[in-house]
Design a protein around this motif. Structure first.
Motif, PDB file in Angstrom:
ATOM      1  N   MET A 164      31.001 -82.941  93.939  1.00 38.79           N
ATOM      2  CA  MET A 164      29.798 -82.700  94.727  1.00 38.79           C
ATOM      3  C   MET A 164      28.764 -81.949  93.904  1.00 38.79           C
ATOM      4  SD  MET A 164      31.351 -81.741  98.508  1.00 38.79           S
ATOM      5  CE  MET A 164      29.724 -81.594  99.265  1.00 38.79           C
ATOM      6  N   ALA A 165      29.210 -80.944  93.177  1.00 37.66           N
ATOM      7  CA  ALA A 165      28.285 -80.173  92.340  1.00 37.66           C
ATOM      8  C   ALA A 165      27.703 -81.029  91.226  1.00 37.66           C
ATOM      9  CB  ALA A 165      29.012 -78.960  91.751  1.00 37.66           C
ATOM     10  N   LEU A 166      28.549 -81.833  90.579  1.00 37.15           N
ATOM     11  CA  LEU A 166      28.088 -82.667  89.470  1.00 37.15           C
ATOM     12  C   LEU A 166      27.021 -83.659  89.924  1.00 37.15           C
ATOM     13  CD1 LEU A 166      28.259 -83.777  86.568  1.00 37.15           C
ATOM     14  CD2 LEU A 166      30.156 -85.211  87.330  1.00 37.15           C
TER      15      LEU A 166
ATOM     16  N   ARG B 183      16.287 -75.091  96.821  1.00 37.30           N
ATOM     17  CA  ARG B 183      17.051 -73.838  96.872  1.00 37.30           C
ATOM     18  C   ARG B 183      18.083 -73.880  97.993  1.00 37.30           C
ATOM     19  NH1 ARG B 183      11.863 -71.642  96.047  1.00 37.30           N
ATOM     20  NH2 ARG B 183      11.731 -71.024  98.236  1.00 37.30           N
ATOM     21  N   GLY B 184      17.701 -74.464  99.134  1.00 33.12           N
ATOM     22  CA  GLY B 184      18.648 -74.583 100.231  1.00 33.12           C
ATOM     23  C   GLY B 184      19.834 -75.462  99.870  1.00 33.12           C
ATOM     24  N   ALA B 185      19.569 -76.578  99.187  1.00 34.28           N
ATOM     25  CA  ALA B 185      20.640 -77.483  98.793  1.00 34.28           C
ATOM     26  C   ALA B 185      21.588 -76.814  97.802  1.00 34.28           C
ATOM     27  CB  ALA B 185      20.045 -78.753  98.188  1.00 34.28           C
ATOM     28  N   PHE B 186      21.029 -76.115  96.817  1.00 37.86           N
ATOM     29  CA  PHE B 186      21.881 -75.449  95.826  1.00 37.86           C
ATOM     30  C   PHE B 186      22.622 -74.257  96.429  1.00 37.86           C
ATOM     31  CE2 PHE B 186      19.312 -77.642  92.495  1.00 37.86           C
ATOM     32  CZ  PHE B 186      20.374 -78.202  91.827  1.00 37.86           C
ATOM     33  N   THR B 187      22.078 -73.660  97.467  1.00 41.28           N
ATOM     34  CA  THR B 187      22.798 -72.576  98.147  1.00 41.28           C
ATOM     35  C   THR B 187      24.077 -73.108  98.796  1.00 41.28           C
ATOM     36  OG1 THR B 187      20.763 -71.322  98.583  1.00 41.28           O
ATOM     37  CG2 THR B 187      22.676 -70.847  99.975  1.00 41.28           C
ATOM     38  N   ILE B 188      23.974 -74.266  99.453  1.00 41.39           N
ATOM     39  CA  ILE B 188      25.160 -74.879 100.041  1.00 41.39           C
ATOM     40  C   ILE B 188      26.194 -75.192  98.958  1.00 41.39           C
ATOM     41  CG2 ILE B 188      26.025 -76.932 101.224  1.00 41.39           C
ATOM     42  CD1 ILE B 188      23.410 -77.010 102.775  1.00 41.39           C
ATOM     43  N   ALA B 189      25.722 -75.766  97.839  1.00 35.64           N
ATOM     44  CA  ALA B 189      26.632 -76.081  96.738  1.00 35.64           C
ATOM     45  C   ALA B 189      27.289 -74.818  96.193  1.00 35.64           C
ATOM     46  CB  ALA B 189      25.876 -76.803  95.623  1.00 35.64           C
ATOM     47  N   ALA B 190      26.521 -73.733  96.089  1.00 37.30           N
ATOM     48  CA  ALA B 190      27.047 -72.472  95.553  1.00 37.30           C
ATOM     49  C   ALA B 190      28.121 -71.887  96.462  1.00 37.30           C
ATOM     50  CB  ALA B 190      25.911 -71.467  95.369  1.00 37.30           C
TER      51      ALA B 190
ATOM     52  N   ALA C 240      30.167 -71.866  89.926  1.00 36.73           N
ATOM     53  CA  ALA C 240      29.586 -71.187  91.085  1.00 36.73           C
ATOM     54  C   ALA C 240      28.421 -70.298  90.671  1.00 36.73           C
ATOM     55  CB  ALA C 240      30.659 -70.353  91.796  1.00 36.73           C
ATOM     56  N   GLY C 241      28.574 -69.592  89.555  1.00 34.54           N
ATOM     57  CA  GLY C 241      27.502 -68.708  89.091  1.00 34.54           C
ATOM     58  C   GLY C 241      26.217 -69.455  88.801  1.00 34.54           C
ATOM     59  N   VAL C 242      26.328 -70.596  88.139  1.00 37.56           N
ATOM     60  CA  VAL C 242      25.132 -71.376  87.819  1.00 37.56           C
ATOM     61  C   VAL C 242      24.452 -71.868  89.091  1.00 37.56           C
ATOM     62  CG1 VAL C 242      24.304 -73.512  86.752  1.00 37.56           C
ATOM     63  CG2 VAL C 242      25.951 -72.074  85.542  1.00 37.56           C
ATOM     64  N   LEU C 243      25.230 -72.307  90.060  1.00 38.84           N
ATOM     65  CA  LEU C 243      24.643 -72.796  91.315  1.00 38.84           C
ATOM     66  C   LEU C 243      23.921 -71.674  92.057  1.00 38.84           C
ATOM     67  CD1 LEU C 243      27.534 -75.148  92.485  1.00 38.84           C
ATOM     68  CD2 LEU C 243      25.255 -75.835  91.727  1.00 38.84           C
ATOM     69  N   TRP C 244      24.487 -70.471  92.051  1.00 37.19           N
ATOM     70  CA  TRP C 244      23.796 -69.336  92.679  1.00 37.19           C
ATOM     71  C   TRP C 244      22.499 -69.007  91.949  1.00 37.19           C
ATOM     72  CZ3 TRP C 244      24.441 -68.049  97.379  1.00 37.19           C
ATOM     73  CH2 TRP C 244      25.697 -68.078  97.986  1.00 37.19           C
ATOM     74  N   VAL C 245      22.510 -69.095  90.635  1.00 38.68           N
ATOM     75  CA  VAL C 245      21.281 -68.848  89.865  1.00 38.68           C
ATOM     76  C   VAL C 245      20.209 -69.871  90.229  1.00 38.68           C
ATOM     77  CG1 VAL C 245      20.289 -68.907  87.547  1.00 38.68           C
ATOM     78  CG2 VAL C 245      22.426 -67.674  87.952  1.00 38.68           C
ATOM     79  N   LEU C 246      20.580 -71.139  90.291  1.00 33.84           N
ATOM     80  CA  LEU C 246      19.608 -72.177  90.640  1.00 33.84           C
ATOM     81  C   LEU C 246      19.072 -71.974  92.059  1.00 33.84           C
ATOM     82  CD1 LEU C 246      21.351 -75.327  89.114  1.00 33.84           C
ATOM     83  CD2 LEU C 246      19.194 -74.300  88.360  1.00 33.84           C
ATOM     84  N   ALA C 247      19.931 -71.542  92.962  1.00 31.49           N
ATOM     85  CA  ALA C 247      19.489 -71.298  94.334  1.00 31.49           C
ATOM     86  C   ALA C 247      18.479 -70.158  94.412  1.00 31.49           C
ATOM     87  CB  ALA C 247      20.692 -70.985  95.221  1.00 31.49           C
ATOM     88  N   ALA C 248      18.459 -69.302  93.375  1.00 32.58           N
ATOM     89  CA  ALA C 248      17.561 -68.145  93.386  1.00 32.58           C
ATOM     90  C   ALA C 248      16.267 -68.376  92.600  1.00 32.58           C
ATOM     91  CB  ALA C 248      18.292 -66.926  92.812  1.00 32.58           C
ATOM     92  N   ILE C 249      16.313 -69.190  91.532  1.00 38.34           N
ATOM     93  CA  ILE C 249      15.170 -69.231  90.607  1.00 38.34           C
ATOM     94  C   ILE C 249      14.235 -70.417  90.803  1.00 38.34           C
ATOM     95  CG2 ILE C 249      16.553 -68.036  88.861  1.00 38.34           C
ATOM     96  CD1 ILE C 249      16.676 -70.722  87.331  1.00 38.34           C
ATOM     97  N   LEU C 250      14.650 -71.449  91.523  1.00 41.01           N
ATOM     98  CA  LEU C 250      13.826 -72.652  91.579  1.00 41.01           C
ATOM     99  C   LEU C 250      12.511 -72.406  92.316  1.00 41.01           C
ATOM    100  CD1 LEU C 250      16.408 -75.510  92.261  1.00 41.01           C
ATOM    101  CD2 LEU C 250      15.408 -74.777  90.095  1.00 41.01           C
TER     102      LEU C 250
END
Length: 491
Positions: free
Chosen positions: A296-298, A458-465, A359-369
């Motif tokens: 799912m993340a990929l 950001r919402g989508a990456f938050t779910i992934a994170a 998980a760390g990368v997904l949280w970063v993307l959810a914060a910086i986009l």
């Protein structure tokens, strides 16, 4: 396909005659090359979505179905390949798979509109779905135990790297040509691989009678299709849940439930399409959960990042494709390294840091986009996530299958392969739907379109994170089978 038995040599012995080993190597490498070509097409459509939206007059949610339908078709067909590989010789199965893929590529190149293009992707996926189980089964039949792990590393590279570099290749093509040329350029390669297989492929398996439960096939199609369709329509209206979405999810859930019940009944007489006794093995069950989250993340990243780069940052198709290239190369280079490390230190020391990094990368993307996010941060995030996923795929694949009894190996392989594709389809549908829903709501509130789409991302990456964070706990339960190096894998 001809099912007439014929004498074949299938012994995978280190002291086999040199000519026999050479012939087996030719067969395996032919399959590896073919698998790489067909799996590459899982993700080539991601970068092309903006072009497809303009050229075909479709929405982003519609366009992502060109990837979702590909993945879903694979999930439906993969369980059937267990029957095909038992019932027919290697050569006709290979030729059928490549012929389907080549036909789908030709139809896609000539497609006059979205509907025909979608059908072409389904045809392509039917061939792709057969190829991967055929490759894995053949390797287990022919490769000596001493070198089997190294060869499985090559398969892992095919599974992970081909989808990862698909967007880069399509970006390079779309920089100078229309979306049709993504298929025009692949077509002669597919024809060449088909011709090579016609010339070099040999029968290396012995057919036998095997049952095919058509009800199980139908239930899997209804169940998984309903779930993925429901997920893909969640965000179309920009808010709320449409009645058709509820119906689709309900039908999908009932279909999956009925499919599971059917397998539990059939496995009592060893006639199940997928024998679910594989889930009695804790390591296999945990690994499947982590596989689902990883896929799912990929595929979520492969779909969402090009959209963000082009629609929000205003980058060209070529630029967005090239920005994903470093991550694909990193994953490819790490495949053999991780494979050797698994042989030395086992699964958990690799899987745990892999889950943490992902998980760390997904949280970063959810914060910086945002519309002002520097492009180099996206390249760094994608490369870092590629490292995390590389640490996950090979150990999970090896530990999960190695933990099963030999008689359940083929069912475990088919289950993992099918659920990987369903997870990719569901992840793509879920993340794009979430992005569309949040973005539409922000636009309705008067937010700038670029900022609104960033909020959706950001919402989508938050779910992934959140999903990836849960998988960190699961990583602690992954164990390396004590006899993983020497256990028989079954045929």
């Amino acid at each position: 396909m001809d099912a007439t038995p014929a004498p074949v040599e299938t012994a995978a012995q280190p002291d086999a005659p040199h000519d026999l080993r050479r012939r087996h190597a030719v067969v395996i490498w032919t399959l590896i090359i073919a698998a790489f070509v067909v799996i590459l097409n899982e993700t080539v459509m991601g970068v092309a979505i903006p072009h497809l939206k303009d050229d075909l007059g479709i929405s982003a949610v519609d366009a992502q179905w060109l990837t979702t339908a590909f993945l879903l078709t694979m999930a439906v067909v993969i369980p059937i390949t267990g029957f095909l590989l038992q019932r027919f010789h290697t050569r006709p199965v290979y030729l059928t798979a490549m012929a389907l893929f080549t036909l789908g590529t030709l139809v896609a190149a000539l497609a006059p509109g979205f509907e025909v293009l979608l059908a072409a992707r389904v045809i392509q996926a039917s061939g792709t779905a057969i190829m991967m189980p055929l490759l894995i089964t053949t390797v287990m039949q022919l490769e000596p135990p001493a070198t089997r792990g190294r060869r499985m590393g090559s398969i892992t590279v095919v599974i992970a790297v081909a989808p990862a570099i698909g967007p880069t290749i399509s970006g390079l093509i779309l920089n100078a040509f229309s979306w049709r040329f993504m298929f025009v350029f692949v077509l002669p390669i597919a024809v060449a691989v088909l011709a090579i297989g016609w010339r070099l492929m040999e029968n290396v398996t012995e057919p036998r009678k095997a049952p095919l439960d058509l009800l199980s096939v139908a239930l899997s199609a209804v169940g998984f299709g309903g779930l993925v369709y429901g997920l893909s329509t969640v965000g179309e209206g920009g808010g709320g849940v449409a009645p058709e979405t509820v119906v689709a999810l309900a039908v999908g859930g009932l279909g999956v439930g009925a499919f599971i019940w059917r397998q539990l009944v059939l496995q009592r007489v060893d006639d199940a399409l997928l024998d679910l006794r594989t889930f009695r093995t804790p390591t296999f069950s945990v690994a499947v959960v982590m596989f689902i989250v990883s896929m799912m993340a990929l595929f979520g990243m492969i779909i969402l990042l090009p959209l963000f780069m082009q629609d929000v940052l205003g980058l060209s198709v070529l630029q967005s494709g090239l920005m994903l290239l470093p991550g694909g190369l990193v994953m490819g280079l790490m495949g053999p390294i991780v494979g050797r490390a698994y042989d030395r230190i086992g699964a958990r020391p690799l899987v745990l840091p892999g889950a943490i990094v992902t998980a760390g990368v997904l949280w970063v993307l959810a914060a910086i986009l945002s519309p002002t996010t520097p492009w180099w941060q996206l390249v760094a995030a994608h490369s870092a996530m590629s490292v995390g996923l590389a640490l996950l795929f090979t150990p999970l694949f090896s530990a999960s299958l190695g933990s099963l009894p030999a008689r359940l190996y083929s069912h475990g392989s088919a289950t993992v392969s099918a659920l990987q594709q369903v997870a990719g389809a569901a992840g793509t549908a879920l993340f794009v739907s979430t992005m569309a829903s949040i973005g539409a709501a922000r636009v309705a509130e008067g937010v700038d379109p670029a900022a609104a789409q960033s909020a959706g991302m950001r919402g989508a990456f938050t779910i992934a994170a959140i999903l990836a964070t849960v998988s960190i706990g699961a990583a602690l339960a992954v164990r390396t089978p004590d006899d993983a190096a020497s256990a028989p894998v079954g045929h």
